[in-house]
Write an enzyme that holds these catalytic residues in place. Sequence first.
Site, PDB file in Angstrom:
ATOM      1  N   HIS A  82      -9.390   0.671   5.171  1.00 37.37           N
ATOM      2  CA  HIS A  82      -8.078   0.879   5.801  1.00 37.37           C
ATOM      3  C   HIS A  82      -8.252   1.782   7.023  1.00 37.37           C
ATOM      4  CE1 HIS A  82      -3.980   2.277   6.463  1.00 37.37           C
ATOM      5  NE2 HIS A  82      -3.603   1.167   5.827  1.00 37.37           N
ATOM      6  N   GLU A  86      -6.670   4.223   8.090  1.00 40.50           N
ATOM      7  CA  GLU A  86      -6.560   5.664   7.831  1.00 40.50           C
ATOM      8  C   GLU A  86      -7.872   6.205   7.248  1.00 40.50           C
ATOM      9  OE1 GLU A  86      -2.877   5.417   5.639  1.00 40.50           O
ATOM     10  OE2 GLU A  86      -1.901   4.807   7.498  1.00 40.50           O
ATOM     11  N   SER A 100       3.602  -2.494  10.307  1.00 41.29           N
ATOM     12  CA  SER A 100       5.060  -2.446  10.437  1.00 41.29           C
ATOM     13  C   SER A 100       5.756  -3.752  10.042  1.00 41.29           C
ATOM     14  CB  SER A 100       5.457  -2.021  11.852  1.00 41.29           C
ATOM     15  OG  SER A 100       4.942  -0.734  12.140  1.00 41.29           O
ATOM     16  N   GLY A 145       2.387   1.871  10.820  1.00 41.18           N
ATOM     17  CA  GLY A 145       3.274   3.027  10.688  1.00 41.18           C
ATOM     18  C   GLY A 145       3.960   3.437  11.982  1.00 41.18           C
ATOM     19  N   LYS A 164       0.106   4.284  -0.185  1.00 35.45           N
ATOM     20  CA  LYS A 164      -0.528   5.459   0.439  1.00 35.45           C
ATOM     21  C   LYS A 164      -0.319   6.703  -0.446  1.00 35.45           C
ATOM     22  CE  LYS A 164       0.193   3.308   4.861  1.00 35.45           C
ATOM     23  NZ  LYS A 164       0.175   3.442   6.320  1.00 35.45           N
ATOM     24  N   GLU A 188      -5.139  -5.549  10.541  1.00 36.55           N
ATOM     25  CA  GLU A 188      -4.116  -4.533  10.773  1.00 36.55           C
ATOM     26  C   GLU A 188      -4.401  -3.847  12.104  1.00 36.55           C
ATOM     27  OE1 GLU A 188      -2.226  -3.179   6.862  1.00 36.55           O
ATOM     28  OE2 GLU A 188      -4.010  -1.971   7.131  1.00 36.55           O
ATOM     29  N   ASN A 200       0.858  -1.183   0.000  1.00 36.76           N
ATOM     30  CA  ASN A 200       0.000   0.000   0.000  1.00 36.76           C
ATOM     31  C   ASN A 200       0.899   1.239   0.000  1.00 36.76           C
ATOM     32  OD1 ASN A 200      -1.804   2.052   0.536  1.00 36.76           O
ATOM     33  ND2 ASN A 200      -2.266   1.390   2.637  1.00 36.76           N
TER      34      ASN A 200
HETATM   35  C1  PEP Z   1      -0.670  -0.124   6.098  1.00 36.30           C
HETATM   36  O1  PEP Z   1      -0.785   1.066   5.876  1.00 36.30           O
HETATM   37  O2  PEP Z   1      -1.533  -0.895   5.667  1.00 36.30           O
HETATM   38  C2  PEP Z   1       0.483  -0.583   6.868  1.00 36.30           C
HETATM   39  C3  PEP Z   1       0.469  -1.794   7.328  1.00 36.30           C
HETATM   40  O3  PEP Z   1       1.505   0.322   7.064  1.00 36.30           O
HETATM   41  P1  PEP Z   1       2.953   0.012   7.731  1.00 36.30           P
HETATM   42  O4  PEP Z   1       3.477  -1.236   7.108  1.00 36.30           O
HETATM   43  O5  PEP Z   1       3.760   1.217   7.420  1.00 36.30           O
HETATM   44  O6  PEP Z   1       2.701  -0.172   9.202  1.00 36.30           O
END
Ligand code: PEP
Length: 250
Positions: free
Chosen positions: A96, A98, A214, A174, A11, A168, A9
Site C-alpha cells: 500500500h 502508505e 477516493s 485520501g 487503515k 492506486e 481498507n
Molecule cells: C486506500 O487507502 O487504499 C484508498 C484508496 O483510500 P481512499 O479511498 O480514502 O482514497
Amino acid sequence: MRKRIIAGNWKMNKNLSESIGLISELKSKVASKPENVDVLIFPPYTSLETASALTKDSSIKLGAQNMHQADGGAFTGEISAGMLKSVGCEFVILGHSERRHIFGESDELINEKIKKALEEDLKPVFCIGETLEQREAGITNDVIRSQVEKGLNGVTENQLNEVIIAYEPVWAIGTGKTASPEQAEEVHKFIRELIETKYSSPAAEKVIILYGGSVKPENAATLLAEKDIDGALVGGACLKADSFAGIINA
Ligand code: PEP
C-alpha cells in the site's frame, strides 16, 4: 468473466467495539449484494479475530492490512502470515502506498512479503501506483512497469492466480481527487498488457485489477464500467456501512 471485488481498507480506524458495530451493519447490507461481487474487509489487527467470528456466517471475506515477511522470531511489533491465517484471514494488503511512503517499504521488501504470503496460502492484494510528481513527469508507465516487475519477481503464473492487483494512484488516495475513468482504464489496460508480456494472455485475462483512490458511491459506477477495472479498493468510504454498500451496489 472475472469476478468483481469491492475491498475496504479500514487503515488505523475502528477500535474493537466500533469494528463490531460496523461489521454488524455491513452484514445486513451485504446480505442482498449482487452475486458476482466479492466483499472483502481489512480491519486493524486488533479486530481481526472478532471480525472473523462475526463474518463466518456471511459472504464477507477477511484480510489484514500488512504482514512481516519472516515466519516468526525477534521482530517486535510485527505480525506473520501464519498468525493472520490463524485468526481467519484469507487476504493481505501488501505494498500500500502508505506502507511505501510513510514506512519506507521498497519494491524488494514488498516482493518478499508477496512470496511469503503466497507460500502461506494468503492472497495478496498487491498495490501499485504513481505519485503526482511522477504522473506530471510523464513516467507513470515506467513506474508501474517497475513496480509490477519487482513486486512479482519470482511469482509463478500458477501463484499469480491468487494475486489481486490494486492500481492506486498516490495522488488520489485520501485526497478526494479520483482518477477519471479514462485515466484509470488507461493504466489498468497497461497493467494487463504487462501481465501478458510477463506471463501469458490467459493470465492477463484472468488477473483481477482493482482501482483505488477516493472511490465513493457517486463515482464508483463509472469507474467500474471500464473494461479492465474489476473492482475497487476503498479507504475513507468503507468506514461507513452506507457508503461502502453504495459502492458494492454500484
Ligand atoms: C486506500 O487507502 O487504499 C484508498 C484508496 O483510500 P481512499 O479511498 O480514502 O482514497
